[in-house]
Design an enzyme around this catalytic site. Structure first.
Site, short mmCIF file in Angstrom:
data_model
loop_
_atom_site.label_atom_id
_atom_site.label_comp_id
_atom_site.label_asym_id
_atom_site.label_seq_id
_atom_site.Cartn_x
_atom_site.Cartn_y
_atom_site.Cartn_z
N SER A 16 0.83 -1.22 0.00
CA SER A 16 0.00 0.00 0.00
C SER A 16 0.86 1.26 0.00
CB SER A 16 -0.97 0.00 1.19
OG SER A 16 -0.31 0.18 2.42
N MET A 91 10.43 -6.93 3.89
CA MET A 91 10.58 -7.61 5.17
C MET A 91 11.89 -8.37 5.33
SD MET A 91 8.00 -6.49 6.63
CE MET A 91 7.95 -7.43 8.16
N ARG A 92 12.87 -8.06 4.48
CA ARG A 92 14.13 -8.77 4.53
C ARG A 92 15.25 -7.78 4.87
NH1 ARG A 92 14.87 -13.77 2.73
NH2 ARG A 92 12.76 -13.86 1.96
N ASN A 108 13.58 4.04 4.05
CA ASN A 108 12.61 3.05 4.55
C ASN A 108 11.52 3.78 5.30
OD1 ASN A 108 11.53 0.47 5.29
ND2 ASN A 108 12.42 0.72 7.33
N HIS A 110 8.98 3.21 8.50
CA HIS A 110 8.86 2.34 9.67
C HIS A 110 7.68 2.82 10.51
CE1 HIS A 110 10.15 -0.45 12.73
NE2 HIS A 110 10.00 0.51 13.63
N SER A 137 7.86 6.87 10.69
CA SER A 137 9.10 7.58 10.36
C SER A 137 9.61 7.13 9.00
CB SER A 137 10.20 7.26 11.39
OG SER A 137 9.76 7.46 12.71
N GLU A 144 22.52 -0.63 10.54
CA GLU A 144 21.79 -0.85 11.80
C GLU A 144 20.29 -0.86 11.54
OE1 GLU A 144 20.66 1.33 15.95
OE2 GLU A 144 22.13 2.31 14.66
N ASP A 146 16.66 -0.18 11.27
CA ASP A 146 15.83 0.99 11.58
C ASP A 146 16.62 2.08 12.30
OD1 ASP A 146 13.61 -0.36 10.49
OD2 ASP A 146 13.19 -1.34 12.39
C1 GRF Z 1 3.94 -0.57 6.75
O1 GRF Z 1 3.31 -0.39 7.99
C2 GRF Z 1 5.37 -0.13 6.82
O2 GRF Z 1 5.59 0.95 7.66
C3 GRF Z 1 6.05 -1.35 7.37
O3 GRF Z 1 5.38 -2.44 6.80
C4 GRF Z 1 4.07 -2.05 6.42
C5 GRF Z 1 3.96 -2.31 4.95
O4 GRF Z 1 2.68 -2.10 4.44
N1 GRF Z 1 7.46 -1.30 7.10
P1 GRF Z 1 2.44 -2.02 2.88
O5 GRF Z 1 3.01 -3.28 2.25
O6 GRF Z 1 3.13 -0.79 2.37
O7 GRF Z 1 0.96 -1.95 2.72
#
Ligand code: GRF
Length: 189
Positions: A16, A91-92, A108, A110, A137, A144, A146
């Site tokens: 998203s 997620m990696r 990124n 977060h 953020s 490191e 985040d």
């Molecule tokens: C978001 O909350 C982002 O901040 C985190 O993972 C989620 C990803 O959501 N890193 P999407 O795939 O962008 O919908």
């Protein structure tokens, strides 16, 4: 600026935030999505990107190993003349070598007010701590987790009765505004 900055977006799931970045690009933001790449070929966001006619790259590190996977992704990013990488629900963990190769050019998003709650389950931890304010953020990616320089933040209230899911939805809506703003500023800095 005569040409738009070329951004590569890395996703692992629904995408998203990638959609919000694409949306802002379509409405005239100073960047374009040159490539959407995913470590999960089945990621929902990847199908959406393909439907939009965006260039995509999908490869699972499974079987080939992280180094070969990152090498191929790096080649795809360079092949698409990407200048800035935006992680969006990727997620990696990127290897130190990859981060070094793109130093200062990976952002990124977060879902916490860094430096609070690095890593996972940010919303559950904010609620458990009794925080009244949560948020998101955008930061530079370093070795490191985040931990890089924060480029922008947005806050939302934590409301009575919130659980991780309701808070996540409120934060996500702000993520979709914040990320295009910060990325636009970053590419025109
Ligand atoms: C978001 O909350 C982002 O901040 C985190 O993972 C989620 C990803 O959501 N890193 P999407 O795939 O962008 O919908």
């Amino acid at each position: 600026m005569s040409s738009k900055a070329r951004v590569g977006v890395l996703i692992s799931g629904r995408g998203s935030n990638m959609m919000a970045l694409a949306d802002a690009a379509a409405r005239g933001a100073p960047y374009e999505l040159a490539l959407v790449a995913s470590d999960r070929p089945e990621a929902a966001g990847l199908a959406w990107a393909r439907e939009q006619g965006l260039a995509t790259f999908a490869l699972s590190p499974r079987g080939i190993g992280k180094a070969a996977y990152e090498e191929a992704m790096d080649a795809a990013l360079r092949g698409a003349a990407v200048e800035v990488i935006a992680l969006a629900g990727y997620m990696r963990l990127l290897s130190d070598a990859f981060v070094a190769r793109w130093r200062g050019r990976i952002l990124n998003i977060h879902p916490s007010l860094l430096p609070k709650y690095k890593g996972l389950d940010t919303h559950g931890r904010a609620i458990a701590a009794g925080d009244m304010v949560a948020g998101c953020s955008v930061h530079l990616v370093t070795e490191e987790l985040d931990g890089g320089e924060v480029l922008g933040q947005a806050e939302v209230p934590v409301l009575p009765g919130d659980d991780a899911e309701t808070l996540a939805a409120r934060v996500l809506a702000r993520e979709h505004e914040l990320y295009p703003q910060v990325l636009s500023r970053f590419v025109t800095r």
